[in-house]
Design a protein around this motif. Sequence first.
Motif, short mmCIF file in Angstrom:
data_model
loop_
_atom_site.label_atom_id
_atom_site.label_comp_id
_atom_site.label_asym_id
_atom_site.label_seq_id
_atom_site.Cartn_x
_atom_site.Cartn_y
_atom_site.Cartn_z
N PRO A 20 0.10 0.23 -3.26
CA PRO A 20 1.19 0.76 -3.41
C PRO A 20 1.51 2.18 -4.33
O PRO A 20 2.03 3.23 -3.71
CB PRO A 20 2.54 -0.01 -3.79
N GLU A 21 0.89 2.25 -5.28
CA GLU A 21 0.95 3.33 -6.17
C GLU A 21 -0.03 4.36 -5.68
O GLU A 21 0.36 5.28 -5.57
CB GLU A 21 0.49 2.88 -7.57
N GLN A 25 1.56 8.28 -4.63
CA GLN A 25 0.94 9.25 -5.26
C GLN A 25 0.47 10.17 -3.95
O GLN A 25 0.80 11.43 -3.94
CB GLN A 25 -0.33 9.22 -5.94
N VAL A 26 0.26 9.74 -2.87
CA VAL A 26 -0.16 10.62 -1.84
C VAL A 26 1.15 10.95 -1.00
O VAL A 26 1.04 12.32 -0.78
CB VAL A 26 -0.92 9.68 -0.56
N ALA A 27 2.09 10.37 -1.05
CA ALA A 27 3.34 10.62 -0.58
C ALA A 27 3.89 12.03 -1.47
O ALA A 27 4.23 13.20 -0.91
CB ALA A 27 4.68 9.67 -0.48
N ALA A 28 3.61 11.91 -2.93
CA ALA A 28 4.16 13.08 -3.49
C ALA A 28 3.18 14.38 -3.45
O ALA A 28 3.77 15.39 -3.42
CB ALA A 28 3.94 12.75 -5.10
N GLU A 29 2.11 14.01 -3.14
CA GLU A 29 0.89 15.21 -2.96
C GLU A 29 1.49 15.93 -1.52
O GLU A 29 1.49 17.04 -1.54
CB GLU A 29 -0.40 14.72 -2.89
N TRP A 30 1.80 15.15 -0.73
CA TRP A 30 2.36 15.76 0.72
C TRP A 30 3.70 16.33 0.40
O TRP A 30 3.98 17.55 0.81
CB TRP A 30 2.38 14.66 1.94
N MET A 31 4.52 15.93 -0.33
CA MET A 31 5.79 16.66 -0.43
C MET A 31 5.42 17.91 -1.06
O MET A 31 6.05 18.87 -0.81
CB MET A 31 7.02 15.83 -1.40
N GLY A 48 16.69 2.56 -7.27
CA GLY A 48 17.29 2.63 -6.15
C GLY A 48 16.59 2.54 -4.80
O GLY A 48 17.33 3.21 -3.86
N GLY A 49 15.31 2.28 -4.77
CA GLY A 49 14.52 2.50 -3.56
C GLY A 49 13.86 3.83 -3.49
O GLY A 49 12.93 3.92 -2.59
N VAL A 50 14.41 4.72 -4.52
CA VAL A 50 13.49 6.00 -4.25
C VAL A 50 12.08 5.96 -5.07
O VAL A 50 11.97 5.74 -6.31
CB VAL A 50 14.33 7.02 -5.02
N ASP A 51 11.14 6.22 -4.35
CA ASP A 51 9.65 6.15 -4.84
C ASP A 51 9.13 7.68 -5.40
O ASP A 51 8.22 7.68 -6.27
CB ASP A 51 8.63 5.62 -3.96
N VAL A 52 9.63 8.70 -4.45
CA VAL A 52 9.24 10.26 -4.89
C VAL A 52 10.42 10.87 -4.86
O VAL A 52 11.15 10.77 -3.94
CB VAL A 52 8.31 10.60 -3.90
N ARG A 53 10.67 11.71 -5.94
CA ARG A 53 11.84 12.71 -5.99
C ARG A 53 11.39 13.84 -6.39
O ARG A 53 10.62 14.17 -7.15
CB ARG A 53 12.72 12.09 -7.30
N SER A 54 12.27 14.89 -5.80
CA SER A 54 12.21 16.20 -6.23
C SER A 54 13.71 16.55 -6.21
O SER A 54 14.64 15.99 -6.01
CB SER A 54 11.62 17.09 -5.30
N LYS A 62 6.40 2.93 1.95
CA LYS A 62 6.19 1.44 2.17
C LYS A 62 4.75 1.62 2.57
O LYS A 62 4.26 2.42 3.13
CB LYS A 62 6.99 1.07 3.34
N ALA A 63 3.86 0.46 1.82
CA ALA A 63 2.31 0.68 2.16
C ALA A 63 2.16 -0.75 2.88
O ALA A 63 2.36 -1.93 2.16
CB ALA A 63 1.72 0.57 0.68
N GLN A 64 1.74 -0.61 4.08
CA GLN A 64 1.23 -1.87 4.72
C GLN A 64 -0.47 -1.95 4.49
O GLN A 64 -1.23 -1.36 5.12
CB GLN A 64 1.24 -1.69 6.34
N LEU A 65 -0.73 -2.88 3.53
CA LEU A 65 -2.16 -3.00 2.96
C LEU A 65 -2.92 -4.13 3.82
O LEU A 65 -4.12 -4.14 3.57
CB LEU A 65 -2.08 -3.22 1.72
N THR A 66 -2.19 -4.94 4.72
CA THR A 66 -2.87 -5.97 5.53
C THR A 66 -3.09 -5.41 6.90
O THR A 66 -2.49 -4.70 7.37
CB THR A 66 -2.22 -7.03 5.45
N PRO A 67 -4.08 -5.63 7.61
CA PRO A 67 -4.34 -5.23 8.91
C PRO A 67 -3.28 -5.71 9.94
O PRO A 67 -2.62 -6.65 9.55
CB PRO A 67 -5.45 -6.09 9.47
#
Length: 72
Positions: A20-21, A25-31, A48-54, A62-67
């Motif tokens: 998930p980390e 990180q990838v989401a922050a890079e894309w933002m 409060g559910g916020v993972d990346v903030r600007s 959300k990361a779906q790490l299983t097939p």
Amino acid sequence: MADDGGANVSGAGARTIRSPEDAEQVAAEWMRHLGFEDARCTGAGTDGGVDVRSREAVAQVKAQLTPVGRPE
């Protein structure tokens, strides 16, 4: 920048997400790539559910790490 389907994207690119980390990180890079230059991961804790903030945007990741899908 011309849209080439993501084949040549500077500043953010494809890579394997193993946690998930990593996804945050990838989401922050894309933002940042999309113009939110101050995008940062919030880290663990009560966010409060916020993972990346600007200043101008937030993201919940959300990361779906299983097939996913029907077994063949």
